[in-house]
Scaffold this motif. Structure first.
Motif, PDB file in Angstrom:
ATOM      1  N   SER A 180      -4.568  -6.059   0.553  1.00 14.53           N
ATOM      2  CA  SER A 180      -3.420  -6.423   1.419  1.00 14.53           C
ATOM      3  C   SER A 180      -4.003  -8.659   1.008  1.00 14.53           C
ATOM      4  O   SER A 180      -5.397  -8.700   0.426  1.00 14.53           O
ATOM      5  N   VAL A 181      -3.570  -9.315   1.352  1.00 14.81           N
ATOM      6  CA  VAL A 181      -3.818 -10.883   1.015  1.00 14.81           C
ATOM      7  C   VAL A 181      -3.268 -11.644   1.970  1.00 14.81           C
ATOM      8  O   VAL A 181      -1.912 -11.478   3.004  1.00 14.81           O
ATOM      9  N   SER A 182      -4.599 -12.318   2.104  1.00 16.86           N
ATOM     10  CA  SER A 182      -3.768 -13.305   3.443  1.00 16.86           C
ATOM     11  C   SER A 182      -3.193 -14.963   2.841  1.00 16.86           C
ATOM     12  O   SER A 182      -4.527 -15.359   1.502  1.00 16.86           O
ATOM     13  N   ILE A 183      -2.296 -15.253   2.938  1.00 18.54           N
ATOM     14  CA  ILE A 183      -2.364 -16.807   1.903  1.00 18.54           C
ATOM     15  C   ILE A 183      -2.170 -17.745   2.567  1.00 18.54           C
ATOM     16  O   ILE A 183      -0.686 -18.041   4.281  1.00 18.54           O
ATOM     17  N   GLY A 184      -2.752 -19.341   2.367  1.00 20.04           N
ATOM     18  CA  GLY A 184      -2.365 -20.344   2.911  1.00 20.04           C
ATOM     19  C   GLY A 184      -1.769 -21.407   2.185  1.00 20.04           C
ATOM     20  O   GLY A 184      -1.987 -21.619   0.904  1.00 20.04           O
ATOM     21  N   VAL A 185      -0.986 -21.990   2.369  1.00 18.71           N
ATOM     22  CA  VAL A 185      -0.399 -23.382   1.465  1.00 18.71           C
ATOM     23  C   VAL A 185      -0.408 -24.757   2.146  1.00 18.71           C
ATOM     24  O   VAL A 185      -0.307 -25.272   3.647  1.00 18.71           O
ATOM     25  N   THR A 238       5.576 -14.056   0.080  1.00 18.58           N
ATOM     26  CA  THR A 238       6.345 -12.520  -0.007  1.00 18.58           C
ATOM     27  C   THR A 238       5.748 -11.765  -1.105  1.00 18.58           C
ATOM     28  O   THR A 238       5.829 -10.981  -1.224  1.00 18.58           O
ATOM     29  N   ARG A 239       6.869 -12.691  -1.668  1.00 15.07           N
ATOM     30  CA  ARG A 239       6.395 -11.086  -3.329  1.00 15.07           C
ATOM     31  C   ARG A 239       4.656 -11.477  -4.595  1.00 15.07           C
ATOM     32  O   ARG A 239       4.902 -10.187  -4.395  1.00 15.07           O
ATOM     33  N   ILE A 240       4.099 -12.165  -3.577  1.00 10.14           N
ATOM     34  CA  ILE A 240       2.977 -12.120  -3.867  1.00 10.14           C
ATOM     35  C   ILE A 240       2.321 -11.009  -3.545  1.00 10.14           C
ATOM     36  O   ILE A 240       1.124 -10.403  -3.499  1.00 10.14           O
ATOM     37  N   ALA A 241       2.270 -11.265  -2.036  1.00 13.74           N
ATOM     38  CA  ALA A 241       2.041  -9.920  -1.061  1.00 13.74           C
ATOM     39  C   ALA A 241       2.253  -8.583  -1.154  1.00 13.74           C
ATOM     40  O   ALA A 241       1.368  -7.891  -1.676  1.00 13.74           O
ATOM     41  N   LYS A 300      -4.049  -9.955 -12.979  1.00 13.16           N
ATOM     42  CA  LYS A 300      -2.882 -10.239 -13.769  1.00 13.16           C
ATOM     43  C   LYS A 300      -1.441 -10.267 -13.246  1.00 13.16           C
ATOM     44  O   LYS A 300      -0.745 -11.002 -13.858  1.00 13.16           O
ATOM     45  N   ARG A 301      -1.829 -10.041 -11.605  1.00 15.75           N
ATOM     46  CA  ARG A 301      -0.469  -9.408 -11.228  1.00 15.75           C
ATOM     47  C   ARG A 301      -0.162 -11.157 -10.782  1.00 15.75           C
ATOM     48  O   ARG A 301       1.073 -11.843 -10.668  1.00 15.75           O
ATOM     49  N   ILE A 302      -0.945 -11.474 -10.448  1.00 10.27           N
ATOM     50  CA  ILE A 302      -0.747 -13.557 -10.195  1.00 10.27           C
ATOM     51  C   ILE A 302      -0.532 -13.891 -10.891  1.00 10.27           C
ATOM     52  O   ILE A 302       0.949 -14.987 -11.240  1.00 10.27           O
ATOM     53  N   ILE A 336       0.744  -7.710  -5.197  1.00  8.43           N
ATOM     54  CA  ILE A 336      -0.661  -7.072  -4.572  1.00  8.43           C
ATOM     55  C   ILE A 336      -1.240  -6.172  -3.681  1.00  8.43           C
ATOM     56  O   ILE A 336      -2.243  -5.639  -4.331  1.00  8.43           O
ATOM     57  N   ARG A 337      -0.592  -6.274  -2.891  1.00  9.14           N
ATOM     58  CA  ARG A 337      -0.275  -4.880  -2.356  1.00  9.14           C
ATOM     59  C   ARG A 337      -0.410  -3.050  -2.704  1.00  9.14           C
ATOM     60  O   ARG A 337      -0.035  -2.681  -2.321  1.00  9.14           O
ATOM     61  N   SER A 338       0.846  -3.355  -3.597  1.00 10.15           N
ATOM     62  CA  SER A 338       0.674  -2.171  -5.046  1.00 10.15           C
ATOM     63  C   SER A 338      -0.411  -1.597  -5.457  1.00 10.15           C
ATOM     64  O   SER A 338      -1.317  -2.046  -5.269  1.00 10.15           O
TER      65      SER A 338
END
Length: 601
Positions: A556-561, A535-538, A497-499, A541-543
């Motif tokens: 937490s999340v690891s993001i690859g672009v 940064t906003r996504i991370a 939902k947050r994504i 998700i950390r909330s």
């Protein structure tokens, strides 16, 4: 007393001198002095005429016998109607210019069988032939009406003798025009006549097709009425003779009589069908049936009688048909017969156009485009209105058939609609199952592949920039181990939902694996910073997430672009590999960072 007599004698002498002085000018009024500065002249004020009792009178007989010609004072003097004998016209034309000039002698009325123009000069004379019964190749100029070229030398004066022989009405108004003025006027008239006949042809064929499609005889009757009237008008205006049946000769006049008489017959039959007189007005239906039988006899008579008698019969039949149908339509209108008022209005316009044409021929109305083509204009408006009425009738028949079929198909339509709803709902459910993840509601792998293919195609087509973000959750496995898989599923739903909330309109969000998510972002503007988006996504998700049991957890999340320009030949697989590589690089840096912090502590 002597002084008064002297004064009276002086005044009388002066008056006689004035009369003698002005007499040459009065005689000169019979001579048209044509100046090239004026484009057209009416020859009526300068014309003289003589009605011949002898049919075979030649120009030599006319000149040798010194026939007495009468002056023409007004336009209606040249309307001789159905005169049996031939008509001779005489006028003088003088070239006022010091240079040779070319003119055109034009007869306005096209329905004249034989028109012969004799041009008498000082040294010789010219003879030219034209008319609706003369073959096109033998005419002075190949035009729909009688026209003749006239060459005048400098300051030359010629006498024009015109011999007219016609079976029909003799309306002999004629003009002198420059070639430029004649051809301009001729092109304009031909354009409107072509438009008129094109409209008749279109309406006739359209209603004929409606007859074949609907099997309603009223459409056939209307098509036959248009065909008969159009054939007669083609012959009457000279266009048919000019283009199709020049070989008929004098029988062109018979074709006019036959066409108009046949049109009267079909108009009567059409009125019976259109007004449905058999059901609404039985007495009028009987009257029209009797008159229609007379019209058929008139059609046969038009083929057998001499041409002048056939033309007279045509006039009588046409007048009786127009008057009878107008009275019948008015009676039906009072009885509130459907479409009767429109029928009366259409026939009134036709009669108005014919009346304008007749008044112009009598010289009461001036000669212009409207008065010259009153019959065509009136008939065009009449047939347009009748076509609208037939279109209304067609729509009415269509509505009646639709209502008749609606009662039979209501149940079937309801069942079909219910079945379609079930099929549509089932199709949507299957599409949702095929493309969406059951737990989170985001796209699954199949849905992601489909959306990615379309996004890459748009990216190449519109020269846009595209980015793929691969998100892998960190510290998710301990939640499953400590609180159970139901709590883990709840966390995944909240993360999804947050994504979806952070994604822009048009972005594609998917659950790619157990705790892996994919975001495809199209149309990335140059000022969009992917680091800020990550940064906003991370942060979102950390909330902390409150579980159903009341405990709060966080991941937490690891993001690859990976990105794709419009010139790149990228695929979903290549973008996933690149994003996966970057994501693991981020994971490695985060792991190393955590290790340094742990060692320091």
């Amino acid at each position: 007393m002597h002084a008064r007599r002297l004064t009276t004698g002086v005044y009388t002498g002066l008056l006689l001198l004035l009369a003698v002085y002005f007499m040459p000018w009065a005689q000169a009024n019979t001579l048209l002095s044509a100046s090239p500065n004026q484009a057209s002249y009416s020859l009526t004020p300068y014309n003289e005429f003589w009605l011949a009792d002898e049919q075979s009178l030649t120009i030599n007989d006319l000149l040798s016998q010194q026939r007495t010609f009468q002056r023409t004072h007004q336009a209606q003097d040249l309307n001789f109607g159905y005169t049996r004998g031939d008509v001779w016209l005489r006028t003088q034309v003088r070239n006022d210019s010091p240079e040779p000039q070319r003119w055109i002698v034009e007869f306005e009325y096209p329905f004249l069988d034989y028109v012969t123009l004799y041009t008498l000069r000082q040294q010789h004379s010219d003879v030219q032939h034209s008319g609706s019964a003369v073959p096109v190749e033998q005419r002075a100029l190949a035009r729909r009406q009688a026209v003749f070229p006239l060459e005048l030398a400098a300051h030359e004066t010629v006498t024009l003798y015109t011999h007219v022989a016609a079976s029909g009405s003799k309306m002999l108004s004629y003009n002198l025009l420059t070639p430029e003025a004649f051809y301009t006027q001729n092109d304009r008239h031909n354009f409107w006549l072509a438009t008129y006949f094109g409209m008749l042809l279109a309406m006739g064929l359209y209603n004929l097709l409606l007859f074949f499609g609907l099997k309603e005889r009223v459409f056939l009757h209307y098509s036959l009425f248009v065909a008969g009237f159009g054939l007669a008008i083609l012959a009457f205006n000279g266009i048919g003779t000019l283009m199709f049946w020049s070989f008929l000769g004098e029988n062109t006049s018979r074709l006019v009589a036959l066409g108009f008489t046949f049109a009267s017959t079909m108009a009567t039959l059409f009125a019976q069908s259109f007004l449905n007189t058999e059901a609404y007005c039985p007495r009028w239906h009987q009257v029209l049936s009797t008159f229609r039988n007379y019209c058929w006899l008139a059609v046969i008579a038009s083929l057998l009688l001499p041409i002048p008698a056939a033309l007279h019969l045509m006039d009588v039949t046409g007048f009786m048909a127009a008057l009878l149908l107008l009275i019948c339509g008015s009676y039906c209108s009072l009885r509130r017969v459907p479409s009767a008022r429109l029928f009366v209005f259409a026939w009134s316009i036709f009669l108005l156009g014919a009346g304008v044409f007749a008044l112009r021929n009598l010289g009461i109305l001036p000669a212009n485009f409207i008065t010259l083509h009153g019959i065509q204009i009136g008939s065009a408006l009449e047939m347009l209105l009748l076509s609208f009425a037939l279109a209304s009738r067609f729509n009415k028949l269509k509505r009646q058939k639709e209502r008749a079929q609606a009662a039979m198909l209501t149940a079937l339509k309801k069942q079909e609609a219910a079945l379609e709803q079930k099929v549509a709902a089932r199709t949507r459910a299957l599409e949702h199952l095929a493309n969406c993840d059951m737990l989170t509601g985001l796209l699954n792998r199949h849905g992601l592949a489909r959306c990615a293919k379309e996004a890459l195609e748009r990216n190449r087509q519109y020269s846009q920039r595209l980015a793929l973000l691969m998100l892998d959750l960190d510290r998710f496995k301990p939640i499953n181990d400590c609180y159970g898989h139901e709590a883990g599923d709840f966390v995944l739903q909240q993360i999804a939902k947050r994504i979806a909330h952070l994604a822009r309109t048009g972005d594609h969000c998917a659950r790619f694996g157990g705790d892996e998510f994919i975001i495809i972002m199209e149309n990335i503007e140059p000022d969009d910073t992917l680091e800020n988006i990550q940064t906003r996504i991370a942060e979102a998700i950390r909330s902390p997430i409150k579980l159903p049991c009341g405990e709060r957890v966080s991941v937490s999340v690891s993001i690859g672009v990976s990105t794709c320009q419009e010139t790149d030949d990228a695929t979903l697989e290549s973008l996933l590999r690149e994003a996966d590589s970057h994501m693991y690089a981020v994971k490695s840096r985060q792991a190393a960072k955590c290790y340094r912090y742990g060692s320091a502590s």
